[in-house]
Design an enzyme around this catalytic site. Structure first.
Site, PDB file in Angstrom:
ATOM      1  N   GLU B  64       0.840  -1.201   0.000  1.00 40.19           N
ATOM      2  CA  GLU B  64       0.000   0.000   0.000  1.00 40.19           C
ATOM      3  C   GLU B  64       0.876   1.252   0.000  1.00 40.19           C
ATOM      4  O   GLU B  64       0.609   2.214  -0.733  1.00 40.19           O
ATOM      5  CB  GLU B  64      -0.905  -0.024   1.230  1.00 40.19           C
ATOM      6  CG  GLU B  64      -1.879   1.124   1.276  1.00 40.19           C
ATOM      7  CD  GLU B  64      -2.531   1.259   2.647  1.00 40.19           C
ATOM      8  OE1 GLU B  64      -2.744   0.230   3.321  1.00 40.19           O
ATOM      9  OE2 GLU B  64      -2.799   2.405   3.039  1.00 40.19           O
ATOM     10  N   ASP B  68       0.633   3.634  -3.173  1.00 41.43           N
ATOM     11  CA  ASP B  68       0.183   5.002  -2.929  1.00 41.43           C
ATOM     12  C   ASP B  68       1.086   5.993  -3.670  1.00 41.43           C
ATOM     13  O   ASP B  68       0.604   6.909  -4.349  1.00 41.43           O
ATOM     14  CB  ASP B  68       0.225   5.242  -1.413  1.00 41.43           C
ATOM     15  CG  ASP B  68      -0.045   6.683  -1.034  1.00 41.43           C
ATOM     16  OD1 ASP B  68      -1.191   7.114  -1.193  1.00 41.43           O
ATOM     17  OD2 ASP B  68       0.893   7.369  -0.590  1.00 41.43           O
ATOM     18  N   ASN B 133      -7.530   1.294   0.259  1.00 40.39           N
ATOM     19  CA  ASN B 133      -6.163   0.933   0.614  1.00 40.39           C
ATOM     20  C   ASN B 133      -5.708  -0.311  -0.139  1.00 40.39           C
ATOM     21  O   ASN B 133      -4.562  -0.404  -0.576  1.00 40.39           O
ATOM     22  CB  ASN B 133      -6.040   0.696   2.123  1.00 40.39           C
ATOM     23  CG  ASN B 133      -6.279   1.982   2.908  1.00 40.39           C
ATOM     24  OD1 ASN B 133      -6.254   3.070   2.338  1.00 40.39           O
ATOM     25  ND2 ASN B 133      -6.523   1.867   4.198  1.00 40.39           N
ATOM     26  N   GLU B 136      -4.762   0.590  -3.599  1.00 41.94           N
ATOM     27  CA  GLU B 136      -3.398   1.129  -3.652  1.00 41.94           C
ATOM     28  C   GLU B 136      -2.377  -0.003  -3.626  1.00 41.94           C
ATOM     29  O   GLU B 136      -1.386   0.011  -4.368  1.00 41.94           O
ATOM     30  CB  GLU B 136      -3.153   2.086  -2.481  1.00 41.94           C
ATOM     31  CG  GLU B 136      -3.938   3.387  -2.624  1.00 41.94           C
ATOM     32  CD  GLU B 136      -3.750   4.339  -1.452  1.00 41.94           C
ATOM     33  OE1 GLU B 136      -4.184   5.488  -1.556  1.00 41.94           O
ATOM     34  OE2 GLU B 136      -3.184   3.916  -0.413  1.00 41.94           O
TER      35      GLU B 136
END
Lengths: 251, 251
Positions: B64, B68, B133, B136
């Site tokens: 993540e 991101d 999340n 990501e």
């Protein structure tokens, strides 16, 4: 046709007026840039921006926006590989140390970027992070010129591995509270923390710190220890001071 | 050897137990994933993490972190191309609308990701952004499996262009003040703004807003208008409330 000739003879195809720039850039970046114009744009600070028409200006701010994001991804990937068992908190912290404005500014100076930047003298005195911002814009230019993989290799091998010491960086614990107390002393202002445990329904104990600059609250922080909460409040306080007080003084 | 056979016959080389997962993933992502294990990891929420040894756990949090950053770079690049005359302020605002936790969560639902996520039931009730999340983390997995360019093409063509309307997004002005007042009403708490012009040595007029939740300061903002300053203070206040109050209530 005759495309195979293009690389060795590249320099001949560059206008005489650009050759010096080309050479400096190649020396700093460690490779032969293709699209010189985009690198030129990356080096124009907004104080030296060229107005084309109302609402249309040429400076490095769009490239800085792009380069900032590309750099974040490169550094995130680099650390992901360097620390195979580092958790996301550690990786995030390390990344923010590497891409911090201070660290980027230093890196820009280390690789010799400042000489190439077009900036008005006035701006240089007032704005602290011009070099680091230009470096971000250069990364944006590189990304447009050469793509992600190439840019990532250059940033990691020519910049990070040469100029950034991961062991040292790991050892640095940003001590925001000490820095804050230093600023307060310099400005002859009293700072106080109101730090207390807070009740949450979460399992772990939790603390909150409220930071006052004279009588004004300028930061809050929370964490699993008083220290962590005060560090958080100090960081927020420093940010606030930098925006509202320090940027107006002549330091 | 016989490598040219590998693509068409890929499915035969996937263990029977993974074929269903492979098919679902391929359907959602729109391409044939190579390294199935990394996608599996991306779908393990920390509430379902596998502890290997003390300090070593398997869940999607590292991916993540990586995804991101990669997503930020992809969206930054996408908008840079879509809005050739948008300035960095506009581009930054648009990007934060696209990658906001809410918007990512919605996107994850739109592409059908939730069914594949491994999460404990308890966590699902408490944590609002599990899907976003995981999306990501999937982008992080994709980046490791296929590289930046490929990931960028998938994110832009299969996700963003299909599910995000840039015109609509442009029209949305995040109204943090209204949202804050709504929260306050729900919690029966009075909020007040102390908004005032501040003297700086800068040329443009400048305002500061301080936001109080009951008697407690929970946010500050500044800007060239009262409205801008109050929006900033409201945004900070909402962040603070989300961390300190809303996350403990059962919404």
């Amino acid at each position: 046709m005759l495309k195979f000739l293009s690389k060795p003879f590249r320099q001949l195809t560059i206008p005489a007026s650009d050759r010096e720039f080309y050479r400096s850039l190649k020396h700093i970046l460690g490779y032969s840039p293709d699209n010189l114009e985009i690198y030129k744009l990356a080096l124009i600070h907004r104080s030296a921006s060229v107005i084309i028409s109302p609402g249309q200006k040429f400076d490095n701010e769009r490239l800085e926006y792009l380069g900032d994001a590309v750099l974040d991804a490169i550094v995130a990937d680099f650390l992901f590989g360097e620390f195979p068992s580092g958790d996301e908190g550690f990786l995030t912290k390390m990344r923010s140390k590497i891409v911090s404005r201070n660290s980027m500014n230093q890196l820009a100076v280390s690789i010799g970027l400042p000489n190439l930047i077009m900036v008005s003298n006035g701006a240089l005195n007032h704005q602290k992070y011009i070099y680091g911002n230009a470096l971000e814009a250069i990364v944006g230019a590189m990304f447009i010129d050469k793509g992600f993989k190439f840019t990532s290799d250059v940033v990691i091998n020519n910049f990070l591995r040469q100029h950034i010491n991961l062991d040292e960086l790991q050892a640095i614990e940003h001590d925001y509270k000490s820095k804050l107390l230093e600023i307060a002393q310099k400005h002859h202002v009293k700072v106080t923390f109101d730090t207390h445990a807070i009740n949450t329904e979460k399992q772990s104990p939790h603390f909150e710190a409220i930071l006052f600059w004279d009588e004004n609250e300028i930061g809050r922080g929370s964490g699993n220890s008083k220290k962590e909460a005060e560090q958080g409040a100090s960081k927020q306080g420093i940010d606030w001071l930098e925006k509202n007080i320090l940027s107006n003084s002549d330091e």
